[in-house]
Design an enzyme around this catalytic site. Sequence first.
Site, PDB file in Angstrom:
ATOM      1  CG  HIS A  94      -7.043  -4.717  -5.964  1.00 14.59           C
ATOM      2  ND1 HIS A  94      -7.813  -3.738  -6.679  1.00 14.59           N
ATOM      3  CD2 HIS A  94      -6.133  -4.203  -5.115  1.00 14.59           C
ATOM      4  CE1 HIS A  94      -7.383  -2.685  -6.326  1.00 14.59           C
ATOM      5  NE2 HIS A  94      -6.465  -2.634  -5.456  1.00 14.59           N
TER       6      HIS A  94
ATOM      7  CG  ASP B  12      -2.360  -0.913  -9.566  1.00 12.39           C
ATOM      8  OD1 ASP B  12      -2.092  -0.447  -8.594  1.00 12.39           O
ATOM      9  OD2 ASP B  12      -3.308  -0.791 -10.006  1.00 12.39           O
TER      10      ASP B  12
END
Length: 471
Positions: free
Chosen positions: A187, A259
Amino acid sequence: MDTHYDDATVRPLARRVLMPGFIGTTLPDWVAEELRAGLGSLCIYGGNIQDNQQLAALMAHVREASPQAILALDEEGGDVTRLHYRDGSNQPGNAVLGRLDDPQLTRASARAIAREMRSFGFNLNLAPDADVNTNAKNPVIGVRSFGISPHKVAMHTAAFTVGLQGEMVAACAKHFPGHGDTSTDSHLALPVVAVDPFTLAERELAPFTAAIQTGIAAIMTSHIMVPALDPQNPATFSSAILGDLLRGELGFEGVIVTDALDMAGASAETGIPVAAVRALRAGADLLCLGTDMTREDYDLVIAAITHALNDGTLDIERLRDAAARTTALAEHYRLDDEVCDPVELAVGDWSRAFETSDAVDAWSASAAPVQLVQLDTDSNMAVGRVPWGLASIAPTVKEEQIAPDAKVLLAARAMTEEHTVHALAARLRGNGQQVLVCNFGWPAPGADITTYGASPVLARTILEMLQVPSA
């Protein structure tokens, strides 16, 4: 003669391969318009959910706009939950299920999740996590994994898949080709898995192979570098990893989901529109665009796809293939008009998964009054700000409120050697108080109880085990 692709030609195809999120707790007009026009998928996040009544109303509006769409969310159970973002998961989570090592229990947990998802109208779960958590300091996987054994993770990944898909919720194993041996959160950055091809095949790929053999509907890519497979491109953008390995060697025919493309590991340097084109070109079928999409962001992605088709960097047949795969998934897992009721939750003796020290017996034997203290510990972005630990089920106090005659149960997670729980425990013990440190996470030094997860289910089990009232 060169073919020119305009927006009217590209947008109907592009819609079928995009999975945006949105801002707020009501369906934005632009999302409703795109759903009615053929948007293939929508992802709901924790920030879109207030409570069950609001979620039911939101999902009714979504289904009214598009009964055939793929409606997705992350419901791994345990630490990562969206349905229970406001109150904490009613499931123990993967690490506990792996510790108990009962595939039937794992299947039952997944089945309960699937029934609850379908009761709200979801038909794609971005789970299970199929990563083998071989790095104890992994900041983003940890208790989301079924464990450190490739065989165990493979067996429970397959069981979880069967539990979901038996209730007609598509499963999506993640994060291919394996995010377990990383020390960086994708992230926030671009992690590297520096393993040789043999180790990768025997360890990281084993759970995904099991999922494919089980008939899993989808597999999610990871924003990681695996130099042994492709020294130049992250997995999400690698045709060697998605095409040659996943489609070719492993024989996967389902939907390849990215993702979230708003993660730093995917788009920090290029932006989401460029990342979307790169992923499509590499072989991804369904592009998870991320949480806070606006109409402008969405249109920029479609414009980038159109531009790539016209400048020859993306083939129209690749886009058509991706659209066909996502449409096939939507048709197979199409939601019925009848909404099912959730089944009873999976029931197990979760305490058998815990690790405990010798100090537990002495603490339990003491007649001193009990006080609960929970140290506010930041979670990773995959988890978000979900109620966890003791504070999710019982009143807790701050350090300055601890009575001098109390025995103390300290709750922490993401424990490291520098975690403040160690200093607090030392101060209290120095004052002559009995203290248990409860680590609601992956094993770490200094814990008296390790739960392998932080959900309210496990916190309740701790208090029952220690015979402490929860209210």
